[in-house]
Motif scaffolding. Sequence first.
Motif, PDB file in Angstrom:
ATOM      1  N   PHE A 137       0.829  -1.200   0.000  1.00 37.11           N
ATOM      2  CA  PHE A 137       0.000   0.000   0.000  1.00 37.11           C
ATOM      3  C   PHE A 137       0.867   1.256   0.000  1.00 37.11           C
ATOM      4  CE2 PHE A 137      -2.191   3.436   2.186  1.00 37.11           C
ATOM      5  CZ  PHE A 137      -3.380   3.510   1.467  1.00 37.11           C
ATOM      6  N   LEU A 138       1.911   1.276   0.831  1.00 41.82           N
ATOM      7  CA  LEU A 138       2.764   2.459   0.905  1.00 41.82           C
ATOM      8  C   LEU A 138       3.479   2.713  -0.417  1.00 41.82           C
ATOM      9  CD1 LEU A 138       4.318   2.189   4.477  1.00 41.82           C
ATOM     10  CD2 LEU A 138       2.600   3.828   3.663  1.00 41.82           C
ATOM     11  N   MET A 139       3.841   1.650  -1.104  1.00 44.81           N
ATOM     12  CA  MET A 139       4.501   1.826  -2.400  1.00 44.81           C
ATOM     13  C   MET A 139       3.562   2.511  -3.394  1.00 44.81           C
ATOM     14  SD  MET A 139       6.222  -1.075  -4.858  1.00 44.81           S
ATOM     15  CE  MET A 139       7.265  -1.640  -3.498  1.00 44.81           C
ATOM     16  N   LEU A 140       2.316   2.036  -3.458  1.00 48.07           N
ATOM     17  CA  LEU A 140       1.348   2.637  -4.366  1.00 48.07           C
ATOM     18  C   LEU A 140       0.941   4.032  -3.898  1.00 48.07           C
ATOM     19  CD1 LEU A 140      -0.959  -0.442  -5.129  1.00 48.07           C
ATOM     20  CD2 LEU A 140       0.673   0.638  -6.676  1.00 48.07           C
ATOM     21  N   TYR A 141       0.810   4.201  -2.597  1.00 44.77           N
ATOM     22  CA  TYR A 141       0.392   5.498  -2.050  1.00 44.77           C
ATOM     23  C   TYR A 141       1.449   6.561  -2.330  1.00 44.77           C
ATOM     24  CZ  TYR A 141      -1.631   8.835   1.259  1.00 44.77           C
ATOM     25  OH  TYR A 141      -2.197   9.948   1.832  1.00 44.77           O
ATOM     26  N   THR A 142       2.716   6.187  -2.201  1.00 49.82           N
ATOM     27  CA  THR A 142       3.804   7.123  -2.496  1.00 49.82           C
ATOM     28  C   THR A 142       3.804   7.497  -3.968  1.00 49.82           C
ATOM     29  OG1 THR A 142       5.145   6.184  -0.711  1.00 49.82           O
ATOM     30  CG2 THR A 142       6.293   7.464  -2.400  1.00 49.82           C
ATOM     31  N   LEU A 143       3.576   6.493  -4.825  1.00 52.57           N
ATOM     32  CA  LEU A 143       3.521   6.756  -6.263  1.00 52.57           C
ATOM     33  C   LEU A 143       2.341   7.672  -6.598  1.00 52.57           C
ATOM     34  CD1 LEU A 143       4.716   6.182  -9.022  1.00 52.57           C
ATOM     35  CD2 LEU A 143       3.352   4.094  -9.134  1.00 52.57           C
ATOM     36  N   ALA A 144       1.190   7.428  -5.963  1.00 54.36           N
ATOM     37  CA  ALA A 144       0.024   8.294  -6.190  1.00 54.36           C
ATOM     38  C   ALA A 144       0.297   9.717  -5.718  1.00 54.36           C
ATOM     39  CB  ALA A 144      -1.194   7.723  -5.475  1.00 54.36           C
ATOM     40  N   GLY A 145       1.101   9.866  -4.665  1.00 54.86           N
ATOM     41  CA  GLY A 145       1.433  11.184  -4.136  1.00 54.86           C
ATOM     42  C   GLY A 145       2.305  12.005  -5.060  1.00 54.86           C
ATOM     43  N   MET A 146       2.860  11.379  -6.096  1.00 52.78           N
ATOM     44  CA  MET A 146       3.675  12.116  -7.065  1.00 52.78           C
ATOM     45  C   MET A 146       2.829  13.028  -7.950  1.00 52.78           C
ATOM     46  SD  MET A 146       6.442   9.231  -8.241  1.00 52.78           S
ATOM     47  CE  MET A 146       7.162  10.360  -9.438  1.00 52.78           C
ATOM     48  N   ARG A 147       1.521  13.023  -7.711  1.00 53.03           N
ATOM     49  CA  ARG A 147       0.637  13.895  -8.480  1.00 53.03           C
ATOM     50  C   ARG A 147       1.090  15.352  -8.421  1.00 53.03           C
ATOM     51  NH1 ARG A 147      -5.728  13.911  -7.172  1.00 53.03           N
ATOM     52  NH2 ARG A 147      -5.055  14.472  -5.067  1.00 53.03           N
ATOM     53  N   ARG A 148       1.619  15.770  -7.291  1.00 51.10           N
ATOM     54  CA  ARG A 148       2.033  17.174  -7.141  1.00 51.10           C
ATOM     55  C   ARG A 148       3.171  17.530  -8.103  1.00 51.10           C
ATOM     56  NH1 ARG A 148       3.876  16.279  -1.042  1.00 51.10           N
ATOM     57  NH2 ARG A 148       2.123  14.864  -1.261  1.00 51.10           N
ATOM     58  N   PHE A 149       3.907  16.504  -8.560  1.00 52.08           N
ATOM     59  CA  PHE A 149       5.010  16.753  -9.494  1.00 52.08           C
ATOM     60  C   PHE A 149       4.629  16.432 -10.940  1.00 52.08           C
ATOM     61  CE2 PHE A 149       6.945  15.117  -5.476  1.00 52.08           C
ATOM     62  CZ  PHE A 149       7.386  16.338  -5.000  1.00 52.08           C
TER      63      PHE A 149
END
Length: 517
Positions: free
Chosen positions: A401-413
């Motif tokens: 989950f953390l791996m996908l959540y971190t990837l989803a958080g790249m939205r800001r970039f």
Amino acid sequence: MTTPIAFHAGTPIKIAILAMGGQGGGVLADWIVDMAEHAQWWAQTTSVPGVAQRTGATIYYLELLPESAVQAAGQAPALAMMPTPGDVDIVIAAELMEGGRAIQRGLVTPARTTLISSSHRSYAVSEKSAHGNGIADPNTVLEAGREAARRFYCFDLQALADEAGSVISASLFGALAGSGALPFARNDYEATIQRAGVGVAASLKAFGLGFDAAAQAPRTPPFIDTARPVDSIPEKASHPKVQGLLDDIRQNFPAQAQPLLVAGLRRALEFQDLRYAHEYLDHMHDVRALDAQFGGAPKDWALTTAAARYVAVAMAYDDVIRVADLKTRAARFERVRKEVRAAPGQLVYTTEYMHPRLDEICGTLPAGLGRAIERSPRLSRFLSRYFRKGRFLRSGTLSGFLMLYTLAGMRRFRRRTLRHQIEARSLAQWLKLMSDTVHHDYDLAVEVVNCRRLVKGYSDTHERGNSKYQRLSLAASQLLGQPNAAARLHALREAALADDQGDKLDSLMAQTVSAPG
């Protein structure tokens, strides 16, 4: 209610059940056999696995013969193991298109067969993967069932099962009982469920709902309304900063386009942020101005309405960041729990299959770095080794989950990524083509907008769709100024949507673009 099947000396009742994996087709067949045997009947069931569509479609075939008929014959019966076209008394389909397949196979006949089918749909892989709307028309099956069956029962048995907290096999069993096609009493059916001893209360409730629905069913199943209702425009936005955008849509855009504009606004907000939503409406203001300038009002603002949908789709493209975001949403986990009918407190782990190609990885990187990798054959070959095989990831675990959540958080970039720059350039080129075209041919410009329908998905799906879209864009430029240009581009678009590889599109383009209108 159907008249019970008439018996002929030595001739068994023949039943075919068509069900997909997880629908309990085997349970339903076992229930029928158990009920028949407790009534002192001879019974036999076999199963024939189908192709791997929608987790596998299986035909369960049953033959039932009363003991009195066996005694009259003076010998044990020889029961068949496969259904024969034109020789089936009852067909039970756990999904509408499976009922259609039974009709195609000739298992349903007007003088003999009672057809019981759920009206809900479980879409096949071919329907889901089609470039256009690949969903088959359910009313075609209903019309065929009306003509092919002696008696046709069709209603949403899956919804009845869900209402009871059970599975569709229980509501199908109830529909069979309610149809009266078999010479058994309701108590016989219910006793069978009770003997099974698993989920009895829920199964009996689903059985009862199915029984009542069949007993009260109209002689002819009504057609299904496939029209999509238009969403109403909300009076207030959920956030004060969005209210201005909502007011802008209501005040400055034609009513025909407003529902799609609201949907597009939601998608842009969900995909990125408020500034991105403003960008979406900025594009739409430009389109609306062109529409008004070149005769949109008499044509019901067709250009603005079409662009409201496809500008949003083009801006909210499917990249790795969005996929990760969708896979980590609470609503998705709840939907999975509901689909597998997980009990409260029961742990559910979803295993994701992910196979990003090097293109997707480069697209997620800063634009300069991504281009450098793509332009370096040696570096691309080296990195491609690590992306040749897919990966399995358990999104329900903390690490997954953390791996996908971190990837989803790249939205800001996202705006700095190579993929965003590519998509932004493609959007600008498409809008320019539309603008250039509307100055000369309004109808052709609408078709140019609709051609963007081909670009969707990610990985190979996106690549194939984008390739066909580029060919249609070229065709639009070549058709400009020719007679019937819009109709000819429309025909090309329909061919592109129907042809996965694009071979027919190339052939039709050679004829259409060069031929006079």
